[in-house]
Design a protein around this motif. Structure first.
Motif, mmCIF file in Angstrom:
data_model
loop_
_atom_site.group_PDB
_atom_site.id
_atom_site.type_symbol
_atom_site.label_atom_id
_atom_site.label_comp_id
_atom_site.label_asym_id
_atom_site.label_seq_id
_atom_site.Cartn_x
_atom_site.Cartn_y
_atom_site.Cartn_z
ATOM 1 N N VAL A 193 0.864 -1.196 0.000
ATOM 2 C CA VAL A 193 0.000 0.000 0.000
ATOM 3 C C VAL A 193 0.891 1.234 0.000
ATOM 4 O O VAL A 193 1.906 1.270 0.706
ATOM 5 N N MET A 194 0.491 2.217 -0.786
ATOM 6 C CA MET A 194 1.268 3.445 -0.899
ATOM 7 C C MET A 194 0.341 4.636 -0.675
ATOM 8 O O MET A 194 -0.814 4.662 -1.134
ATOM 9 N N TYR A 195 0.883 5.634 0.064
ATOM 10 C CA TYR A 195 0.182 6.924 0.230
ATOM 11 C C TYR A 195 0.987 7.968 -0.530
ATOM 12 O O TYR A 195 2.182 8.155 -0.291
ATOM 13 N N ALA A 196 0.340 8.644 -1.498
ATOM 14 C CA ALA A 196 1.004 9.643 -2.335
ATOM 15 C C ALA A 196 0.381 11.001 -2.101
ATOM 16 O O ALA A 196 -0.853 11.121 -1.993
ATOM 17 N N GLN A 197 1.254 12.034 -2.080
ATOM 18 C CA GLN A 197 0.778 13.404 -1.906
ATOM 19 C C GLN A 197 1.783 14.337 -2.561
ATOM 20 O O GLN A 197 2.986 14.225 -2.341
ATOM 21 N N ASN A 198 1.288 15.229 -3.404
ATOM 22 C CA ASN A 198 2.197 16.169 -4.076
ATOM 23 C C ASN A 198 2.448 17.378 -3.197
ATOM 24 O O ASN A 198 1.640 17.725 -2.336
ATOM 25 N N VAL A 199 3.608 18.014 -3.421
ATOM 26 C CA VAL A 199 4.007 19.211 -2.683
ATOM 27 C C VAL A 199 4.150 20.323 -3.707
ATOM 28 O O VAL A 199 4.920 20.212 -4.662
ATOM 29 N N THR A 200 3.441 21.384 -3.516
ATOM 30 C CA THR A 200 3.415 22.491 -4.482
ATOM 31 C C THR A 200 4.594 23.421 -4.209
ATOM 32 O O THR A 200 4.918 23.724 -3.060
ATOM 33 N N SER A 201 5.211 23.892 -5.303
ATOM 34 C CA SER A 201 6.355 24.799 -5.187
ATOM 35 C C SER A 201 5.856 26.198 -4.826
ATOM 36 O O SER A 201 4.749 26.607 -5.194
ATOM 37 N N SER A 202 6.711 26.916 -4.106
ATOM 38 C CA SER A 202 6.362 28.285 -3.720
ATOM 39 C C SER A 202 6.541 29.263 -4.891
ATOM 40 O O SER A 202 6.114 30.414 -4.797
ATOM 41 N N ILE A 203 7.197 28.820 -5.995
ATOM 42 C CA ILE A 203 7.428 29.674 -7.166
ATOM 43 C C ILE A 203 6.335 29.403 -8.181
ATOM 44 O O ILE A 203 6.003 28.239 -8.456
ATOM 45 N N MET A 204 5.741 30.454 -8.698
ATOM 46 C CA MET A 204 4.632 30.338 -9.636
ATOM 47 C C MET A 204 5.074 29.557 -10.868
ATOM 48 O O MET A 204 6.160 29.759 -11.405
ATOM 49 N N ASN A 205 4.212 28.602 -11.303
ATOM 50 C CA ASN A 205 4.387 27.780 -12.514
ATOM 51 C C ASN A 205 5.611 26.876 -12.441
ATOM 52 O O ASN A 205 6.090 26.373 -13.473
ATOM 53 N N GLN A 206 6.170 26.692 -11.272
ATOM 54 C CA GLN A 206 7.284 25.749 -11.121
ATOM 55 C C GLN A 206 6.740 24.426 -10.590
ATOM 56 O O GLN A 206 5.963 24.412 -9.644
ATOM 57 N N ARG A 207 7.163 23.316 -11.215
ATOM 58 C CA ARG A 207 6.689 22.000 -10.799
ATOM 59 C C ARG A 207 7.259 21.683 -9.431
ATOM 60 O O ARG A 207 8.407 21.997 -9.116
ATOM 61 N N GLY A 208 6.433 21.009 -8.623
ATOM 62 C CA GLY A 208 6.851 20.716 -7.264
ATOM 63 C C GLY A 208 7.399 19.302 -7.134
ATOM 64 O O GLY A 208 8.203 18.860 -7.960
ATOM 65 N N ALA A 209 6.965 18.597 -6.104
ATOM 66 C CA ALA A 209 7.460 17.257 -5.817
ATOM 67 C C ALA A 209 6.297 16.368 -5.414
ATOM 68 O O ALA A 209 5.189 16.834 -5.140
ATOM 69 N N VAL A 210 6.546 15.047 -5.370
ATOM 70 C CA VAL A 210 5.534 14.058 -4.950
ATOM 71 C C VAL A 210 6.149 13.229 -3.840
ATOM 72 O O VAL A 210 7.259 12.698 -3.992
#
Length: 784
Positions: A193-210
């Protein structure tokens, strides 16, 4: 053929006899009664099955809920941990790195890996934590660094999932939730079982992390309490096993869609076996926690209940059958002996072809008939006897050795409530029933009968009531009602009296006076209620006739107290009234009489005894006034004796007041008509002399005789004849009138005032003042 018919007739005759026998009837009745516990056992069996089933379902649900709470608690901890990881400064700062990693970036990767190792150690429910940075295509774990393709070789959503689909899943703008995945382990794919959650970047239009949290699948059901021969597994919406206590199952026995409710239970067929499945739904993941049991194991306790029920029914039949036969035989013997006794003593032959009860009915019918004839004769006199009993009950004249309940039963009196009150109705005049040319007795009895029936009909709306004639003009009504507050009960009794009086007045033009007692508790309170009603009726002399008198309205709330200030008719008031009458002051005398009556009678609370005493005291005062206004040579002075006789005949205070006013008017008229005849110049001079020299302590009859050259005895006798009072009393009254004027102020003491009005000895002043005024000088000053 005829012989055969006779033989069957002889055979069926005893059977017909038995069919009509009490023995057979009782046997059928006992058997019917015996069936009752059997039916009850069946009902209890059904209810017990439901209880057992509900209890087992509750136990299964309890296990599932505990497991759900334990797992959901761990999931909440993981979600909290994901928030903490996403807020980590190093992990958030690395989202700025691009594909070309610098040396400082490699050092940051090392620091992030250390941080992830600490987070993994904080939760033993995790197998590992991965951070996928989309901008740099870098995956960081606690012990490794790779790109998305390396992560694909290690983790997939499905075993045969293409790389492109895996990257599309990671490149989503919003990811949050639990997924069933497979991980590579020794060249094999193992589900977890896996729990996934993305993390949004503080810079506009910059891809974040998962963030990817790998959950230890084996620990999901580690704390589950698995029942014997049962299985627990977790299903997701795709009908895939998240976890199961039976790894041999290839697919779930129950589908996710078969469980639409949040929790419940159902029976299914799986592989030729009957299973009972209990399920609950996770509030976080939406997964189904399912527990399955073989149906025979689930129904094992129910089978025990069924066997016990069958055994209890057989035992009831066996024991009940024996007891039924023994009771039948035992109970029938007295009936048989009774029939033989009645047949012998009553001379009635018992037909063996008939029912025993029919014989008893015929034998007792004649006895009941004789009893009924005797009862009818008694009923003819019952009304008279009951009326006599009710009279004695009201007056408290019952035999003490006979319980009241037995007496009530004997006279067919029913008192179902605990509250008792008495209403007395007095006939003031007979209206349409008044006859002057014939005997009044039949008319009075007919009127009392009418009033009694009207009162009972009105009272029947809310209470039980019985009416009884007390004398030719007075009826008593015993009202049996529920105990209530004094205000409620007063209103209800007033309603009964008012409706009765109104009906009798409208249809018979008869005026009634009603006296109502307070509420009493118990049958022995009837006498007390009657006494209260009698006392209230006596107050009719004060309140007048034609109305309602409540015992609670009498003085002191109980009808026995005095007026607030006590009995008010001091000697001073009597002297004032005599002076007003003697001087012919009609208006003042009538106003003064009204004021005295107002203080004693008409103010609330009032006293019946005060009213009676006051009227005769006032008449006695007028009798004294007659003696003082009697004029020599005038024999037509009013007759006070006849006035007292007329006063005694009065029925109410209003009538008494009228007689007093008439007497006052007659006396004042007599004084005014004879004022010229009664005047004497010598007496006027003596009065003026007293008013001039009242301050002289030596002023007395002797000094006045010397002043007018007359013998003291002669001038005293002459003054008495013309003035209506003795000369010494006139001297004292003159001094006292002057003293009262001085006492109204605070300038002089009582001793000084005594000397100023001609009394050398202050004790003599006190004695004479109290004699004429009824109080001491000091008390008079306090009152004024």
């Amino acid at each position: 053929m005829a012989q055969t018919r006779n033989r069957w007739t002889n055979y069926l005759k005893p059977l017909r006899h038995k069919n009509r026998s009490v023995f057979l009837t009782w046997m059928l009745s006992y058997v019917s009664v015996l069936l009752v516990p059997i039916l009850i056992s069946g009902v209890i069996y059904g209810a017990t099955l439901n209880v057992v089933k509900a209890e087992m379902n509750r136990a299964n649900q309890s296990i599932l809920q505990q497991m759900e709470q334990a797992i959901d608690s761990q999931f909440k901890g993981i979600e909290s941990l994901s928030l903490e990881v996403s807020l980590n400064r190093r992990i958030a700062a690395f989202m700025k790195a691009d594909a070309a990693l610098s040396d400082s970036d490699h050092y940051e990767i090392y620091q992030i890996a250390n941080d992830l190792r600490v987070y993994e150690m904080a939760n033993d429910f995790l197998e590992g934590i991965y951070v996928y940075y989309i901008n740099s295509d870098t995956v960081i774990s606690s012990n490794n660094r790779m790109d998305s393709e390396g992560l694909y070789d290690h983790i997939r959503l499905e075993e045969h999932m293409p790389l492109r689909s895996f990257r599309e899943y990671l490149d989503q703008w919003y990811i949050k939730g639990y997924r069933s995945v497979v991980v590579s382990e020794q060249n094999e794919w193992r589900p977890t079982v896996m729990y996934a959650q993305n993390v949004t970047s503080s810079i506009m239009n910059q891809r974040g992390a998962v963030l990817l949290f790998m959950i230890d699948r084996d620990k999901l059901l580690a704390q589950a309490s698995v029942p014997e021969e049962g299985t627990i597994h977790i299903l997701n919406e795709d009908n895939r096993f998240i976890a199961s206590t039976d790894e041999s199952l290839a697919e779930p026995a129950v589908q996710y869609g078969d469980m639409p409710e949040q929790s419940g239970q159902l029976e299914i067929d799986a592989g030729g076996r009957r299973l009972v499945a209990s399920y609950a739904t996770s509030s976080i993941t939406g997964w189904k926690y399912v527990m399955t049991l073989p149906a025979d194991v689930y129904h094992r306790k129910m089978n025990v209940v069924e066997q016990l029920t069958i055994a209890s029914i057989l035992l009831c039949l066996l024991v009940g059958g024996g007891v039924t036969y023994w009771l039948l035989k035992r109970n029938y013997l007295p009936i048989h002996a009774l029939i033989q006794s009645l047949s012998f003593k009553a001379g009635v032959t018992f037909d063996r072809g008939s029912n025993e009860y029919s014989f008893l009915e015929q034998a007792l019918s004649s006895t009941f008939h004789e009893k009924e004839e005797l009862h009818n004769k008694l009923n003819q006199h019952n009304n008279t006897l009951r009326s006599y009993f009710l009279q004695r009950l009201l007056k408290g004249q019952l035999d003490s050795h006979i319980p009241l309940r037995e007496s009530f039963s004997a006279y067919d009196l029913r008192f179902p409530q605990d509250g008792f009150s008495v209403i007395l109705l007095r006939i003031e005049h007979f209206g349409k029933f008044h006859r002057t040319d014939e005997d009044q007795v039949p008319n009075k009895r007919l009127l009392q009968f009418l009033i009694a029936n009207v009162a009972l009909e009105v009272a029947r709306k809310s209470a039980h009531a019985y009416a009884v004639e007390l004398d030719r003009e007075l009826l008593g009504c015993i009202v049996n009602h529920r105990l209530a507050s004094p205000a409620e009960q007063r209103a209800e009794l007033a309603r009964i009296a008012e409706e009765t009086m109104s009906f009798i007045s409208d249809y018979a033009h008869v005026q009634l006076t009603a006296a109502i007692s307070a509420q009493q508790v118990g049958e022995y309170g009837i006498f007390q209620a009657f006494q209260e009603a009698v006392e209230a009726m006596e107050y009719r002399i004060v309140a007048g006739s034609g109305g309602m008198i409540h015992y609670g309205d009498l003085s002191g709330g109980e009808g026995k107290g005095a007026a607030p200030g006590g009995y008010f008719y001091p000697l001073q008031a009597e002297q004032q009234l005599i002076i007003m009458v003697r001087e012919g002051q009609l208006d003042k005398a009538k106003a003064f009489v009204g004021e005295i009556i107002q203080k004693n009678v008409t103010s609330e609370p009032f006293s019946l005894h005060t009213a009676k005493c006051l009227m005769f005291d006032l008449m006695a005062t007028l009798q004294k006034a007659i003696g003082e206004i009697r004029i020599v040579g005038k024999p037509d002075v009013p007759d006070g004796v006849r006035a007292i006789e007329r006063l005694v005949q009065c029925q109410t205070v209003g009538e008494m007041r009228g007689q007093l006013y008439d007497m006052v008017e007659l006396l004042c008229g007599y004084v005014n008509d004879n004022r010229l005849y009664s005047s004497n110049p010598l007496i006027d001079k003596v009065m003026k002399y007293v008013n001039d020299y009242y301050q002289d302590e030596n002023l007395n009859i002797s000094t006045i005789g010397e002043a007018f050259s007359m013998a003291p005895s002669y001038i005293s006798k002459l003054f008495k004849e013309f003035a209506g009072e003795s000369l010494l009393d006139y001297i004292n009254k003159t001094r006292l009138e002057k003293a009262k004027l001085l006492l109204s102020g605070e300038k002089y003491t009582v001793g000084e005032i005594s000397l100023m009005v001609g009394y050398h000895d202050v004790n003599t002043f006190h004695r004479i003042f109290k004699k004429f005024e009824g109080i001491t000088p000091g008390r008079y000053r306090e009152v004024k």
